[in-house]
Write a protein that holds these residues in place. Structure first.
Motif, PDB file in Angstrom:
ATOM      1  N   GLY A 101     -13.167 -12.340 -10.966  1.00  0.00           N
ATOM      2  CA  GLY A 101     -14.410 -13.070 -11.214  1.00  0.00           C
ATOM      3  C   GLY A 101     -15.334 -13.142 -10.010  1.00  0.00           C
ATOM      4  N   ALA A 102     -14.834 -12.746  -8.840  1.00  0.00           N
ATOM      5  CA  ALA A 102     -15.644 -12.809  -7.620  1.00  0.00           C
ATOM      6  C   ALA A 102     -16.560 -11.599  -7.516  1.00  0.00           C
ATOM      7  N   TYR A 103     -17.724 -11.804  -6.930  1.00  0.00           N
ATOM      8  CA  TYR A 103     -18.609 -10.688  -6.585  1.00  0.00           C
ATOM      9  C   TYR A 103     -18.121 -10.134  -5.257  1.00  0.00           C
ATOM     10  N   VAL A 104     -18.007  -8.818  -5.201  1.00  0.00           N
ATOM     11  CA  VAL A 104     -17.447  -8.169  -4.026  1.00  0.00           C
ATOM     12  C   VAL A 104     -18.339  -7.025  -3.569  1.00  0.00           C
ATOM     13  N   LYS A 105     -18.111  -6.630  -2.324  1.00  0.00           N
ATOM     14  CA  LYS A 105     -18.738  -5.418  -1.785  1.00  0.00           C
ATOM     15  C   LYS A 105     -17.676  -4.695  -0.979  1.00  0.00           C
ATOM     16  N   GLY A 106     -17.825  -3.390  -0.897  1.00  0.00           N
ATOM     17  CA  GLY A 106     -16.858  -2.606  -0.158  1.00  0.00           C
ATOM     18  C   GLY A 106     -17.177  -1.136  -0.257  1.00  0.00           C
ATOM     19  N   TYR A 107     -16.168  -0.319   0.023  1.00  0.00           N
ATOM     20  CA  TYR A 107     -16.333   1.129  -0.010  1.00  0.00           C
ATOM     21  C   TYR A 107     -15.148   1.760  -0.716  1.00  0.00           C
ATOM     22  N   ALA A 108     -15.461   2.798  -1.497  1.00  0.00           N
ATOM     23  CA  ALA A 108     -14.430   3.563  -2.195  1.00  0.00           C
ATOM     24  C   ALA A 108     -14.597   5.025  -1.820  1.00  0.00           C
ATOM     25  N   ARG A 109     -13.489   5.730  -1.730  1.00  0.00           N
ATOM     26  CA  ARG A 109     -13.543   7.164  -1.455  1.00  0.00           C
ATOM     27  C   ARG A 109     -12.876   7.900  -2.607  1.00  0.00           C
ATOM     28  N   LYS A 110     -13.263   9.150  -2.748  1.00  0.00           N
ATOM     29  CA  LYS A 110     -12.619   9.988  -3.752  1.00  0.00           C
ATOM     30  C   LYS A 110     -11.353  10.570  -3.141  1.00  0.00           C
ATOM     31  N   THR A 111     -10.253  10.421  -3.853  1.00  0.00           N
ATOM     32  CA  THR A 111      -8.991  10.994  -3.387  1.00  0.00           C
ATOM     33  C   THR A 111      -8.963  12.479  -3.735  1.00  0.00           C
ATOM     34  N   ALA A 112      -7.956  13.179  -3.243  1.00  0.00           N
ATOM     35  CA  ALA A 112      -7.811  14.610  -3.540  1.00  0.00           C
ATOM     36  C   ALA A 112      -7.725  14.841  -5.041  1.00  0.00           C
ATOM     37  N   GLY A 113      -7.176  13.872  -5.772  1.00  0.00           N
ATOM     38  CA  GLY A 113      -7.067  13.979  -7.225  1.00  0.00           C
ATOM     39  C   GLY A 113      -8.315  13.540  -7.974  1.00  0.00           C
ATOM     40  N   GLY A 114      -9.372  13.144  -7.231  1.00  0.00           N
ATOM     41  CA  GLY A 114     -10.625  12.753  -7.864  1.00  0.00           C
ATOM     42  C   GLY A 114     -10.718  11.287  -8.238  1.00  0.00           C
ATOM     43  N   GLU A 115      -9.681  10.502  -7.919  1.00  0.00           N
ATOM     44  CA  GLU A 115      -9.701   9.073  -8.203  1.00  0.00           C
ATOM     45  C   GLU A 115     -10.562   8.337  -7.191  1.00  0.00           C
ATOM     46  N   LEU A 116     -11.160   7.222  -7.612  1.00  0.00           N
ATOM     47  CA  LEU A 116     -11.884   6.367  -6.677  1.00  0.00           C
ATOM     48  C   LEU A 116     -10.910   5.328  -6.132  1.00  0.00           C
ATOM     49  N   GLU A 117     -10.801   5.272  -4.805  1.00  0.00           N
ATOM     50  CA  GLU A 117      -9.862   4.380  -4.140  1.00  0.00           C
ATOM     51  C   GLU A 117     -10.624   3.436  -3.221  1.00  0.00           C
ATOM     52  N   ILE A 118     -10.457   2.134  -3.434  1.00  0.00           N
ATOM     53  CA  ILE A 118     -11.094   1.129  -2.591  1.00  0.00           C
ATOM     54  C   ILE A 118     -10.419   1.133  -1.224  1.00  0.00           C
ATOM     55  N   ILE A 119     -11.223   1.341  -0.157  1.00  0.00           N
ATOM     56  CA  ILE A 119     -10.666   1.361   1.200  1.00  0.00           C
ATOM     57  C   ILE A 119     -11.123   0.159   2.019  1.00  0.00           C
ATOM     58  N   VAL A 120     -12.196  -0.521   1.574  1.00  0.00           N
ATOM     59  CA  VAL A 120     -12.680  -1.753   2.204  1.00  0.00           C
ATOM     60  C   VAL A 120     -13.163  -2.645   1.073  1.00  0.00           C
ATOM     61  N   LEU A 121     -12.791  -3.930   1.103  1.00  0.00           N
ATOM     62  CA  LEU A 121     -13.206  -4.854   0.054  1.00  0.00           C
ATOM     63  C   LEU A 121     -13.296  -6.259   0.617  1.00  0.00           C
ATOM     64  N   GLU A 122     -14.419  -6.929   0.329  1.00  0.00           N
ATOM     65  CA  GLU A 122     -14.576  -8.324   0.728  1.00  0.00           C
ATOM     66  C   GLU A 122     -15.461  -9.032  -0.277  1.00  0.00           C
ATOM     67  N   LYS A 123     -15.353 -10.349  -0.300  1.00  0.00           N
ATOM     68  CA  LYS A 123     -16.218 -11.138  -1.190  1.00  0.00           C
ATOM     69  C   LYS A 123     -17.651 -11.005  -0.717  1.00  0.00           C
ATOM     70  N   ASP A 124     -18.563 -10.914  -1.694  1.00  0.00           N
ATOM     71  CA  ASP A 124     -19.994 -10.803  -1.409  1.00  0.00           C
ATOM     72  C   ASP A 124     -20.613 -12.153  -1.680  1.00  0.00           C
ATOM     73  N   GLU A 125     -20.837 -12.910  -0.625  1.00  0.00           N
ATOM     74  CA  GLU A 125     -21.386 -14.272  -0.779  1.00  0.00           C
ATOM     75  C   GLU A 125     -22.779 -14.256  -1.395  1.00  0.00           C
TER      76      GLU A 125
END
Length: 176
Positions: A150-174
């Protein structure tokens, strides 16, 4: 400043501005605008490179300003050549340096589903995954989204070798 390579000396504010403006493809615009360093600083301000940066001409670049410029640069869109010949034309790229070089994308939104529950239905994600605004993401090792449903968040996702999106940084977005 002097055009000489000085690896053991601290960088000056204006040298860093020139480096990042050039990497972002705006060197020609900066040189047409005004002499060094004024043209580079003017363009740096216009493209958001200097947002949050406190440095000034002739002063040693601080680590804080260097990191802020680096962040602003990798999340900025480059100016790229779109036609060649007598009249070269330029346009802003549709992707950031972070996207084009590292397949890493900014993510913002609301966590609407995790492995324990969902805001919208009885659906649950599999272990180690979350959904942000309906998009499923794998969580990288060490990323904790516990108690963030339920929280609003911001962060970064990268594409893995298999094409999946993987969250590598995540924090609450005040700011939400």
């Amino acid at each position: 400043g002097s055009g000489k390579f000085r690896p053991d000396e601290p960088a000056l504010y204006e040298e860093a501005v020139k480096l990042f403006v050039t990497v972002l493809g705006h060197q020609i615009r900066a040189e047409k605008k005004a002499e060094y360093p004024s043209g580079y600083i003017s363009i740096g301000m216009n493209i958001g490179l200097l947002d949050g940066v406190k440095g000034s001409i002739g002063k040693t670049l601080t680590y804080a300003d260097m990191y802020k410029m680096l962040y602003n640069a990798i999340t900025s869109k480059r100016l790229v050549e779109i036609s060649y010949g007598a009249e070269t034309e330029y346009a802003e790229s549709t992707v950031t340096l972070l996207e084009s070089r590292y397949d890493t994308y900014e993510v913002r939104g609301r966590i609407d589903c995790d492995e324990n529950s969902s805001l919208k239905s009885d659906f649950k994600e599999i272990e180690g995954r979350i959904r942000i605004d309906g998009v499923s993401y794998k969580l990288a090792s060490g990323i904790n989204a516990e108690n963030m449903l339920g929280a609003y968040v911001k962060g970064y996702a990268r594409k893995t070798a298999g094409g999946e999106l993987e969250i590598i940084v995540l924090e609450k977005d005040e700011a939400g």
